[in-house]
Each structure stands twice: as C-alpha cells, then as structure tokens.
Design a protein around this motif. Structure first.
Motif, PDB file in Angstrom:
ATOM      1  N   UNK A 162       0.828  -1.211   0.000  1.00 17.41           N
ATOM      2  CA  UNK A 162       0.000   0.000   0.000  1.00 17.41           C
ATOM      3  C   UNK A 162       0.860   1.258   0.000  1.00 17.41           C
ATOM      4  N   UNK A 163       1.970   1.223   0.744  1.00 19.99           N
ATOM      5  CA  UNK A 163       2.875   2.380   0.774  1.00 19.99           C
ATOM      6  C   UNK A 163       3.497   2.615  -0.599  1.00 19.99           C
ATOM      7  N   UNK A 164       3.873   1.529  -1.290  1.00 26.64           N
ATOM      8  CA  UNK A 164       4.450   1.653  -2.634  1.00 26.64           C
ATOM      9  C   UNK A 164       3.448   2.271  -3.600  1.00 26.64           C
ATOM     10  N   UNK A 165       2.206   1.829  -3.526  1.00 25.38           N
ATOM     11  CA  UNK A 165       1.161   2.387  -4.398  1.00 25.38           C
ATOM     12  C   UNK A 165       0.878   3.846  -4.061  1.00 25.38           C
ATOM     13  N   UNK A 166       0.968   4.183  -2.784  1.00 29.67           N
ATOM     14  CA  UNK A 166       0.737   5.565  -2.362  1.00 29.67           C
ATOM     15  C   UNK A 166       1.804   6.492  -2.928  1.00 29.67           C
TER      16      UNK A 166
END
Length: 262
Positions: free
Chosen positions: A190-194
């Motif tokens: 999720x952090x990578x996508x953010x």
C-alpha cells in the motif's frame, strides 16, 4: 568467569547478564505495565521479561482477534457503522477473548507489584552481579548506550532497538511477528502504491484485520527499547560503582552527613 547473579549465594538478584540478553528487576509503575497489557495482551509480560507467558498471551490475542473479527468490528464502530460491527463479530470466539484479556491486565499488574517488592529486598541484600557473559554463540556485557538511538532504530524497524541493547529474545519475537503483520496486511504494498499516486488502489489492497496490529508493535518496541536502555545504563553505573568501591576505595573512607569532608 564467575557468574555472581545465579550462584545461589543470595536469596534474590537484581540482574543477570547472559548471551541472550540482560534480564533485570527494577521499579516499574504497575499501571503502565497494566496499560500495555490492555493495549495488546502479552506486552506487559514481555516488559517484565516474563517471556513464555508473554508469548502465549500475544499469540492468543492474534488468533482469537482474527477469528472473532474484532479489529474489523472496531473499524466499523469508528466509522459509526454499529450494525456492521455487530454483524461481523463472531461471538463464539469473542466470549473466549474477554476473560484472557482481563487476565493479562490483572496478572501483569499483580506481577509488577510483586517484582517491585523483590527488587527492594534484592537491593537491600546488595549481592554482586555479573557484567560479562561469553558463550559459543554470542557475547554480552554491560555498557552505556544511547536511549535516543534505541528509539530511532525502533522507529525504522521494530526489534532493531532491542538488538541494539542486546534483548535477543524480544528482538527476534518482534521482528518475526512484524514480518507476518506486514505481509498479511499488505502495508508495504500500500505504501508503494501511495508513492505512485494510486491512493484508492493503495487503500483497497490493505487488510484492516492485520493492519491494526502494526501500531501496537511499533509503540511497544519504542517504549521497551527506550526503557530498557535507561535501566541498563543505571545497572552499568551501579555495577561499576560497586567494583570501584571494593577495589579502589580505602576501607577507612567514610562520608559523614552534615559535616564537611577535609
């Protein structure tokens, strides 16, 4: 090497330095320990170095929480969706969760009160402790370390602060469970996508059941590493002071209170 902390020549000991860590008894606030057990069953006992009991309560919390869908119900209740929170709860598991949760708080509080009494008695006995442990797999010794660095490393990855102060058992346990929580919650994904600007996709991949475990692990790791760094520094100073007094201070030396020493 003489291990003065477990040679059975004293009734109680304040500390033991072993290859897997420095275990010590010191004054603690029972309410703070009880609060950590309320935040996450098992944490209060780990703070007291009651590892087996802490591990059992921690794993019980994870298993029963997931089976009862407690974290998911909490999220729905925070959003004001009370009916969804009621529907998602599995009472077959939830009713088992409550007694153990209350036991964890009560037992950690009770144990803290008892260990505070043990510490005061052990301090009065003034028995020597070992400051160096050398084994086939590891070396551990008392020295002064920075509480600030303990916090910084714990902020990067929980468990690193414990490795810094040589709390091997707690560090290993925290790191393994953090990996499990990160993997099943998809938090790093999720952090990578953010970072790529895909906000909705980032939110959709998260598993809230597993995600809510992570803040507690971070908070515990920071508090545990900081507190134990401070207490280890005190223990180092106490052991060094006792050694210098025994080997370098004249036996006739006395400090008389209320009078100036010439």
């Amino acid at each position: 090497m003489n291990n003065y902390s477990n040679d059975n020549t004293a009734r109680r000991y304040v500390a033991n330095v072993s290859v897997v860590g420095t275990t010590q008894v010191h004054l603690r606030n029972p309410y703070i320990i009880g609060w950590w057990s309320a935040a996450f069953p098992g944490f209060g006992h780990l703070l007291l170095s009651k590892y087996i009991r802490g591990y059992m309560l921690f794993m019980w919390e994870v298993i029963v929480n997931l089976k009862s869908h407690l974290n998911l119900a909490m999220i729905y209740s925070f959003q004001g969706k009370i009916d969804l929170a009621k529907d998602v709860l599995d009472t077959r598991w939830l009713l088992m969760y409550i007694p153990v949760y209350l036991f964890a708080i009560w037992d950690s509080y009770r144990t803290t009160v008892d260990l505070n009494k043990v510490f005061l008695l052990a301090e009065h006995e003034k028995h020597r402790i070992n400051s160096f442990s050398l084994g086939a797999i590891e070396i551990n010794y008392l020295d002064k370390r920075s509480p600030f660095l303990s916090v910084i490393w714990s902020l990067f990855i929980p468990g690193l602060g414990q490795l810094y102060i040589h709390r091997i058992l707690t560090a290993f346990f925290v790191i393994i469970w953090l990996i499990i929580f990160f993997y099943f919650s998809h938090a790093l994904e999720a952090i990578s996508l953010l970072f790529l600007g895909k906000v909705q996709e980032s939110i959709s991949v998260l598993d809230p059941q597993w995600l809510l475990f992570i803040p507690s692990v971070y908070g515990f790791s920071i508090f545990d590493s900081y507190m134990n760094t401070v207490e280890n520094n005190k223990l180092y100073e106490k052991e060094q002071r006792k050694y210098l007094q025994e080997h370098y201070q004249a036996s006739s030396f006395r400090i008389i209170k209320g009078q100036k020493v010439k």
